[in-house]
Design a protein around this motif. Sequence first.
Motif, PDB file in Angstrom:
ATOM      1  N   LYS A 184      13.553   3.474  -6.562  1.00 55.33           N
ATOM      2  CA  LYS A 184      12.219   3.540  -5.514  1.00 55.33           C
ATOM      3  C   LYS A 184      11.826   2.161  -5.014  1.00 55.33           C
ATOM      4  O   LYS A 184      11.275   2.242  -4.122  1.00 55.33           O
ATOM      5  CB  LYS A 184      11.302   4.337  -6.527  1.00 55.33           C
ATOM      6  N   ALA A 185      11.862   1.274  -5.977  1.00 58.41           N
ATOM      7  CA  ALA A 185      11.305   0.117  -5.402  1.00 58.41           C
ATOM      8  C   ALA A 185      12.269  -0.578  -4.353  1.00 58.41           C
ATOM      9  O   ALA A 185      11.833  -1.039  -3.332  1.00 58.41           O
ATOM     10  CB  ALA A 185      11.473  -1.047  -6.748  1.00 58.41           C
ATOM     11  N   VAL A 186      13.550  -0.479  -4.260  1.00 58.16           N
ATOM     12  CA  VAL A 186      14.734  -0.709  -3.435  1.00 58.16           C
ATOM     13  C   VAL A 186      14.292   0.009  -2.086  1.00 58.16           C
ATOM     14  O   VAL A 186      14.145  -0.583  -0.860  1.00 58.16           O
ATOM     15  CB  VAL A 186      15.841  -0.734  -3.985  1.00 58.16           C
ATOM     16  N   ASP A 187      14.003   1.421  -2.201  1.00 56.81           N
ATOM     17  CA  ASP A 187      13.670   2.285  -0.989  1.00 56.81           C
ATOM     18  C   ASP A 187      12.479   1.679  -0.098  1.00 56.81           C
ATOM     19  O   ASP A 187      12.482   1.708   0.985  1.00 56.81           O
ATOM     20  CB  ASP A 187      13.775   3.670  -1.403  1.00 56.81           C
ATOM     21  N   PHE A 188      11.644   1.012  -1.139  1.00 55.60           N
ATOM     22  CA  PHE A 188      10.391   0.739  -0.301  1.00 55.60           C
ATOM     23  C   PHE A 188      10.432  -0.809   0.200  1.00 55.60           C
ATOM     24  O   PHE A 188       9.447  -1.467   0.627  1.00 55.60           O
ATOM     25  CB  PHE A 188       9.205   0.704  -1.555  1.00 55.60           C
ATOM     26  N   GLY A 189      11.819  -1.388  -0.261  1.00 57.76           N
ATOM     27  CA  GLY A 189      11.828  -2.840   0.255  1.00 57.76           C
ATOM     28  C   GLY A 189      11.699  -3.971  -0.635  1.00 57.76           C
ATOM     29  O   GLY A 189      11.929  -5.014  -0.155  1.00 57.76           O
ATOM     30  N   PHE A 190      11.587  -3.524  -1.956  1.00 58.50           N
ATOM     31  CA  PHE A 190      11.748  -5.000  -2.921  1.00 58.50           C
ATOM     32  C   PHE A 190      13.008  -5.211  -3.173  1.00 58.50           C
ATOM     33  O   PHE A 190      14.092  -4.608  -3.219  1.00 58.50           O
ATOM     34  CB  PHE A 190      11.342  -4.533  -4.297  1.00 58.50           C
ATOM     35  N   ASN A 191      13.374  -6.690  -3.160  1.00 61.37           N
ATOM     36  CA  ASN A 191      14.529  -7.259  -3.301  1.00 61.37           C
ATOM     37  C   ASN A 191      14.464  -8.498  -4.178  1.00 61.37           C
ATOM     38  O   ASN A 191      13.323  -8.914  -4.397  1.00 61.37           O
ATOM     39  CB  ASN A 191      15.298  -7.554  -1.997  1.00 61.37           C
TER      40      ASN A 191
ATOM     41  N   LYS B 189       0.996  -1.214   0.079  1.00 59.91           N
ATOM     42  CA  LYS B 189       0.045  -0.078  -0.106  1.00 59.91           C
ATOM     43  C   LYS B 189       0.763   1.327  -0.065  1.00 59.91           C
ATOM     44  O   LYS B 189       0.339   2.354  -0.514  1.00 59.91           O
ATOM     45  CB  LYS B 189      -0.921   0.108   1.377  1.00 59.91           C
ATOM     46  N   LYS B 190       2.143   1.332   0.594  1.00 56.50           N
ATOM     47  CA  LYS B 190       2.912   2.244   0.363  1.00 56.50           C
ATOM     48  C   LYS B 190       3.261   2.830  -0.702  1.00 56.50           C
ATOM     49  O   LYS B 190       3.862   3.644  -1.073  1.00 56.50           O
ATOM     50  CB  LYS B 190       4.148   2.198   1.444  1.00 56.50           C
ATOM     51  N   VAL B 191       3.636   1.939  -1.633  1.00 53.58           N
ATOM     52  CA  VAL B 191       4.262   2.085  -3.061  1.00 53.58           C
ATOM     53  C   VAL B 191       3.273   2.980  -3.937  1.00 53.58           C
ATOM     54  O   VAL B 191       1.947   2.587  -4.040  1.00 53.58           O
ATOM     55  CB  VAL B 191       4.425   0.694  -3.852  1.00 53.58           C
ATOM     56  N   GLU B 192       3.595   3.997  -4.420  1.00 56.91           N
ATOM     57  CA  GLU B 192       2.888   4.996  -5.357  1.00 56.91           C
ATOM     58  C   GLU B 192       3.743   5.510  -6.628  1.00 56.91           C
ATOM     59  O   GLU B 192       4.895   5.653  -6.430  1.00 56.91           O
ATOM     60  CB  GLU B 192       2.448   6.147  -4.635  1.00 56.91           C
ATOM     61  N   GLY B 193       3.109   5.682  -7.430  1.00 55.32           N
ATOM     62  CA  GLY B 193       3.756   6.261  -8.859  1.00 55.32           C
ATOM     63  C   GLY B 193       4.499   5.138  -9.666  1.00 55.32           C
ATOM     64  O   GLY B 193       4.465   3.904  -9.199  1.00 55.32           O
ATOM     65  N   PRO B 194       5.286   5.675 -10.509  1.00 54.04           N
ATOM     66  CA  PRO B 194       6.000   4.441 -11.584  1.00 54.04           C
ATOM     67  C   PRO B 194       7.284   3.806 -10.633  1.00 54.04           C
ATOM     68  O   PRO B 194       7.825   4.645  -9.740  1.00 54.04           O
ATOM     69  CB  PRO B 194       6.593   5.512 -12.596  1.00 54.04           C
ATOM     70  N   LEU B 195       7.499   2.918 -11.042  1.00 51.47           N
ATOM     71  CA  LEU B 195       8.772   2.073 -10.676  1.00 51.47           C
ATOM     72  C   LEU B 195       9.591   1.602 -11.776  1.00 51.47           C
ATOM     73  O   LEU B 195       9.065   1.368 -12.904  1.00 51.47           O
ATOM     74  CB  LEU B 195       8.305   0.926  -9.986  1.00 51.47           C
ATOM     75  N   ASN B 196      10.935   1.690 -11.593  1.00 53.81           N
ATOM     76  CA  ASN B 196      11.894   1.302 -12.866  1.00 53.81           C
ATOM     77  C   ASN B 196      11.913  -0.235 -12.548  1.00 53.81           C
ATOM     78  O   ASN B 196      12.828  -0.923 -11.665  1.00 53.81           O
ATOM     79  CB  ASN B 196      13.261   2.032 -12.716  1.00 53.81           C
ATOM     80  N   ALA B 197      11.239  -1.022 -13.418  1.00 52.01           N
ATOM     81  CA  ALA B 197      11.545  -2.368 -13.209  1.00 52.01           C
ATOM     82  C   ALA B 197      12.807  -2.835 -14.073  1.00 52.01           C
ATOM     83  O   ALA B 197      12.642  -3.225 -15.383  1.00 52.01           O
ATOM     84  CB  ALA B 197      10.095  -3.130 -14.028  1.00 52.01           C
ATOM     85  N   VAL B 198      14.060  -2.742 -13.437  1.00 50.77           N
ATOM     86  CA  VAL B 198      15.096  -3.399 -14.033  1.00 50.77           C
ATOM     87  C   VAL B 198      16.055  -3.895 -13.022  1.00 50.77           C
ATOM     88  O   VAL B 198      15.679  -3.701 -11.779  1.00 50.77           O
ATOM     89  CB  VAL B 198      15.866  -1.904 -14.429  1.00 50.77           C
ATOM     90  N   SER B 199      16.864  -4.669 -13.385  1.00 47.62           N
ATOM     91  CA  SER B 199      17.903  -5.297 -12.381  1.00 47.62           C
ATOM     92  C   SER B 199      18.728  -3.997 -11.677  1.00 47.62           C
ATOM     93  O   SER B 199      19.019  -3.014 -12.330  1.00 47.62           O
ATOM     94  CB  SER B 199      18.774  -5.968 -13.130  1.00 47.62           C
TER      95      SER B 199
END
Length: 117
Positions: free
Chosen positions: A110-117, A49-59
Motif C-alpha cells: 500500500k505504501a509503495v502504491d501511494f509512492g513511498f520509497n 493526504k491520500k494515504v488512509e488506513g494501516p500501512l505495513n512498515a516493513v522493508s
Amino acid sequence: MGRGGGAYANMEFPFKMGLGGPFGDGKQWFPWIHLEDASSMYTWAMENKKVEGPLNAVSPNCVSNAGFVTALAGAMWRPAIFAVPAFALKLIGKERAPMLLEGQHVIPAKAVDFGFN
C-alpha cells in the motif's frame, strides 16, 4: 531495527559473542525495517493526504530468517552458525515462538502504491 531497540537489541549480544544464528530451520520469512525507515514512512503518511488506513512498515525486500541473520552476522563480522532450536524458542517465549518460527511474507504494498520509497 535500530541500535538500542527492537529485534536488534535482543539479537545483538548473542551475535557479538559469536553465538548468533537462525531461528529453527531459518526458512521462515522475516520481515524487517530500520527504525529510520519506519519513522520516514510514518512522517510521509501523515504528510500525504491520500494515504488512509494501516500501512505495513516493513522493508520491500522481505528475506528469510537465515538470510537476515547471515547479513547481520556479516555486518558485525561474526559467524551465524548456532541455530536456535524451535523447542527452545517454544520453552522461552510461548507467545512469540510462532511469530519467530512461522514468519510472514509481508510487503509494504500500500505504501509503495501511494509512492513511498
